[in-house]
Design a protein around this motif. Sequence first.
Motif, short mmCIF file in Angstrom:
data_model
loop_
_atom_site.label_atom_id
_atom_site.label_comp_id
_atom_site.label_asym_id
_atom_site.label_seq_id
_atom_site.Cartn_x
_atom_site.Cartn_y
_atom_site.Cartn_z
N THR A 248 0.89 -1.14 -0.11
CA THR A 248 -0.12 -0.13 0.05
C THR A 248 0.76 1.27 -0.14
O THR A 248 0.66 2.28 -0.66
CB THR A 248 -0.96 -0.01 1.35
N GLU A 249 2.01 1.21 0.81
CA GLU A 249 2.77 2.41 0.79
C GLU A 249 3.56 2.48 -0.68
O GLU A 249 3.54 3.64 -1.12
CB GLU A 249 4.07 2.20 1.78
N TYR A 250 3.93 1.46 -1.15
CA TYR A 250 4.60 1.52 -2.61
C TYR A 250 3.42 2.18 -3.42
O TYR A 250 3.88 3.14 -4.24
CB TYR A 250 5.16 0.34 -2.91
N ARG A 251 2.33 1.87 -3.53
CA ARG A 251 1.42 2.36 -4.55
C ARG A 251 0.93 3.57 -4.21
O ARG A 251 0.68 4.30 -5.08
CB ARG A 251 0.27 1.29 -4.46
N SER A 252 1.13 4.12 -2.93
CA SER A 252 0.69 5.38 -2.56
C SER A 252 1.87 6.20 -2.94
O SER A 252 1.85 7.45 -2.61
CB SER A 252 0.37 5.44 -1.19
N GLY A 253 3.00 5.72 -3.08
CA GLY A 253 4.33 6.68 -3.32
C GLY A 253 4.84 7.23 -1.88
O GLY A 253 5.67 8.14 -1.74
N VAL A 254 4.56 6.54 -0.77
CA VAL A 254 5.06 6.98 0.53
C VAL A 254 6.15 6.45 0.76
O VAL A 254 6.65 5.22 0.53
CB VAL A 254 3.60 6.76 1.47
N THR A 255 7.13 7.15 1.42
CA THR A 255 8.31 6.32 1.94
C THR A 255 8.02 6.30 3.60
O THR A 255 7.68 7.07 4.25
CB THR A 255 9.65 7.51 1.92
N GLY A 256 8.29 5.15 3.97
CA GLY A 256 7.89 4.67 5.23
C GLY A 256 9.01 4.72 6.35
O GLY A 256 10.14 4.69 5.88
N LEU A 257 8.44 4.81 7.39
CA LEU A 257 9.32 4.78 8.91
C LEU A 257 8.72 4.45 9.82
O LEU A 257 7.36 4.29 9.68
CB LEU A 257 10.18 6.17 9.07
N GLY A 258 9.23 3.72 10.79
CA GLY A 258 8.57 3.43 12.13
C GLY A 258 8.28 1.69 12.31
O GLY A 258 9.26 1.03 11.87
N ALA A 259 7.14 1.35 12.73
CA ALA A 259 6.85 0.14 13.23
C ALA A 259 6.66 -0.43 11.95
O ALA A 259 5.91 -0.23 11.05
CB ALA A 259 5.70 0.03 14.29
N TRP A 260 7.04 -1.70 12.03
CA TRP A 260 6.86 -2.94 10.79
C TRP A 260 5.36 -3.11 10.79
O TRP A 260 4.85 -3.18 9.69
CB TRP A 260 7.55 -4.12 11.25
#
Length: 157
Positions: free
Chosen positions: A145-157
């Motif tokens: 979902t993050e990939y599809r939204s173009g979001v760079t993620g951080l934090g909890a797995w």
Amino acid sequence: MALHHRLIGKAARLVWKVTKPRTFGVRAVLLDQNDRIALVRHTYTDAWYLPGGGVKKGESVEAALLRELEEEVAVVSPQIERVLGIYHSRREAKDDHIVIFAARTVSGPSSNLPKADLMEIEEARWFALDQIPASASPATVRRITEYRSGVTGLGAW
């Protein structure tokens, strides 16, 4: 699913509860030329996951990713597009850090995704991004979902 792999996994989780190790891993949102994503099912669990694994001592995260993709799904020299995120997991009593990469195969599309490591990988398949199996792990679904939204993620797995 191999019973001995499940038993080994249970034994490892018991050891981790006592030792609380710090681990470091990599996974990939690996796409083919048709924008299908590679997912794997390990012999020791029922859920679908992004391909990847542990970073060995003295190994860079890039080298670990390339090694894991070759070992798990026989993909050699994918094009790494970006780091999707860096996450922290306390699951299974480990102090685990996971770097997720977005990568793409450079060869033409293939209908089959080989499971290169027959001892570890039960099944490997390509899936359309909008047809992820219901049995995919929750963290896998979040990363897609993050990939599809173009979001760079951080934090909890």
